[in-house]
Write an enzyme that holds these catalytic residues in place. Structure first.
Site, PDB file in Angstrom:
ATOM      1  N   HIS A 184      -6.575  64.001 -10.054  1.00 22.71           N
ATOM      2  CA  HIS A 184      -5.431  63.387  -9.381  1.00 22.71           C
ATOM      3  C   HIS A 184      -4.295  64.397  -9.412  1.00 22.71           C
ATOM      4  O   HIS A 184      -3.971  64.941 -10.471  1.00 22.71           O
ATOM      5  CB  HIS A 184      -4.987  62.104 -10.078  1.00 22.71           C
ATOM      6  CG  HIS A 184      -3.646  61.621  -9.593  1.00 22.71           C
ATOM      7  ND1 HIS A 184      -3.389  61.369  -8.258  1.00 22.71           N
ATOM      8  CD2 HIS A 184      -2.473  61.380 -10.244  1.00 22.71           C
ATOM      9  CE1 HIS A 184      -2.130  60.993  -8.120  1.00 22.71           C
ATOM     10  NE2 HIS A 184      -1.550  60.995  -9.304  1.00 22.71           N
ATOM     11  N   GLU A 223      -1.151  56.834 -15.322  1.00 18.46           N
ATOM     12  CA  GLU A 223      -2.016  56.677 -14.143  1.00 18.46           C
ATOM     13  C   GLU A 223      -3.507  56.852 -14.456  1.00 18.46           C
ATOM     14  O   GLU A 223      -4.298  57.118 -13.558  1.00 18.46           O
ATOM     15  CB  GLU A 223      -1.610  57.676 -13.063  1.00 18.46           C
ATOM     16  CG  GLU A 223      -0.240  57.409 -12.474  1.00 18.46           C
ATOM     17  CD  GLU A 223      -0.065  58.122 -11.143  1.00 18.46           C
ATOM     18  OE1 GLU A 223      -0.171  57.458 -10.111  1.00 18.46           O
ATOM     19  OE2 GLU A 223       0.153  59.351 -11.155  1.00 18.46           O
ATOM     20  N   HIS A 225       2.939  60.432  -2.564  1.00 24.91           N
ATOM     21  CA  HIS A 225       2.563  60.590  -3.964  1.00 24.91           C
ATOM     22  C   HIS A 225       1.653  61.804  -4.200  1.00 24.91           C
ATOM     23  O   HIS A 225       2.033  62.726  -4.901  1.00 24.91           O
ATOM     24  CB  HIS A 225       1.881  59.291  -4.413  1.00 24.91           C
ATOM     25  CG  HIS A 225       1.479  59.260  -5.848  1.00 24.91           C
ATOM     26  ND1 HIS A 225       1.144  58.100  -6.504  1.00 24.91           N
ATOM     27  CD2 HIS A 225       1.312  60.241  -6.770  1.00 24.91           C
ATOM     28  CE1 HIS A 225       0.820  58.365  -7.757  1.00 24.91           C
ATOM     29  NE2 HIS A 225       0.910  59.649  -7.938  1.00 24.91           N
ATOM     30  N   HIS A 269      -0.477  66.063  -7.276  1.00 20.10           N
ATOM     31  CA  HIS A 269       0.678  65.873  -6.387  1.00 20.10           C
ATOM     32  C   HIS A 269       0.943  67.168  -5.623  1.00 20.10           C
ATOM     33  O   HIS A 269       2.096  67.544  -5.426  1.00 20.10           O
ATOM     34  CB  HIS A 269       1.929  65.498  -7.190  1.00 20.10           C
ATOM     35  CG  HIS A 269       1.756  64.363  -8.151  1.00 20.10           C
ATOM     36  ND1 HIS A 269       2.520  64.229  -9.288  1.00 20.10           N
ATOM     37  CD2 HIS A 269       0.915  63.302  -8.134  1.00 20.10           C
ATOM     38  CE1 HIS A 269       2.158  63.123  -9.932  1.00 20.10           C
ATOM     39  NE2 HIS A 269       1.183  62.549  -9.270  1.00 20.10           N
TER      40      HIS A 269
HETATM   41 ZN   LIG Z   1       0.415  60.662  -9.679  1.00 16.93          ZN
END
Ligand SMILES: [Zn+2]
Length: 248
Positions: A96, A77, A166, A98
């Site tokens: 980023h 990603e 996500h 989760h």
């Molecule tokens: Zn991710």
């Protein structure tokens, strides 16, 4: 320590802090834009953030190409990071994650907005990006430049965005600001869930958010960063504490 080595050391620390504070687990990542080349950034090889060492950090062009992979596998990603840097000259660090705290908001469309002053950095309203609207049924990961650009466009000029089913992306002008906002995004989501179980919530107004950010300087980030370094077992590299709240 030379400037670049110091910045990469700070990126290692950012990984450890985000893991210690529960924003990332085995997954999630944080990057920093190259200080001398706006078209490149640094991001770890694919590894759990709390394990990351300086030797894991890789340099990428904004299209996600590794400059010197040396056998290291990158995060699938990484396109999130390059796309945000390409779209946002003001952004120098991207997280980023989760975090479980934010997931309920991304899947229900329930508004996520600051409910306390420390969380003003997440923006007056955190939007949600849904990969399915343009890319159909996927594994929900942002694995292409096209998906990254679509996500960055939805982020727009904001500091944070949720990703349906996500996680989230948080952007900052520095590593310390991006980490700060990622941690307080998680806290706000957790507090908002509790508050809404009790009744209607009064969110910060746009004017209150602006007023908080107006008085926020390096002092705020340094005070938090020093504590988070201690908790993560990392050395604290002090920066000048300027801003209206310095000394308070
Ligand atoms: Zn991710």
């Amino acid at each position: 320590m030379p400037a670049l080595a110091s910045l990469l050391d700070e990126l290692v620390t950012a990984n450890r802090i985000l893991a210690r504070e529960g924003v990332v687990d085995a997954f999630g990542h944080v990057s920093v834009r190259h200080p001398d080349r706006t078209d490149r950034y640094f991001l770890s090889r694919a590894r759990a953030p709390e394990l990351i060492e300086a030797g894991d950090l890789m340099e990428f062009t904004l299209d996600g190409t590794a400059i010197d992979p040396a056998g290291r596998a990158p995060y699938a990603e990484r396109f999130i990071h390059g796309a945000v840097y390409a779209a946002r000259p003001d952004v120098h660090s991207v997280v980023h994650h989760h975090s479980p705290a934010v997931i309920p908001f991304g899947v229900t469309g329930a508004p996520l907005s600051p409910i306390m002053h420390m969380c003003a950095g997440i923006g007056a309203r955190v939007p949600t990006w849904d990969s399915r609207t343009s890319f159909g049924d996927t594994n929900l990961l942002v694995t292409t430049e096209e998906m990254g650009r679509h996500l960055a466009a939805a982020l727009g000029g904001r500091p944070a965005i949720l990703m349906r089913g996500h996680g989230a992306v948080v952007a900052g002008a520095s590593i310390r600001e991006a980490v700060f906002n990622a941690i307080y995004l998680q806290l706000n989501a957790s507090l908002q869930m509790k508050a809404q179980a009790l009744g209607d919530v009064t969110f910060l107004s746009e004017g209150e958010v602006a007023a908080v950010l107006k008085t926020r300087g390096a002092y705020t980030f340094e005070r938090a960063w020093e504590r988070w370094c201690r908790r993560a077992g990392r050395p604290y590299d002090a920066r000048p504490m300027d801003g209206p709240l310095a000394g308070r």
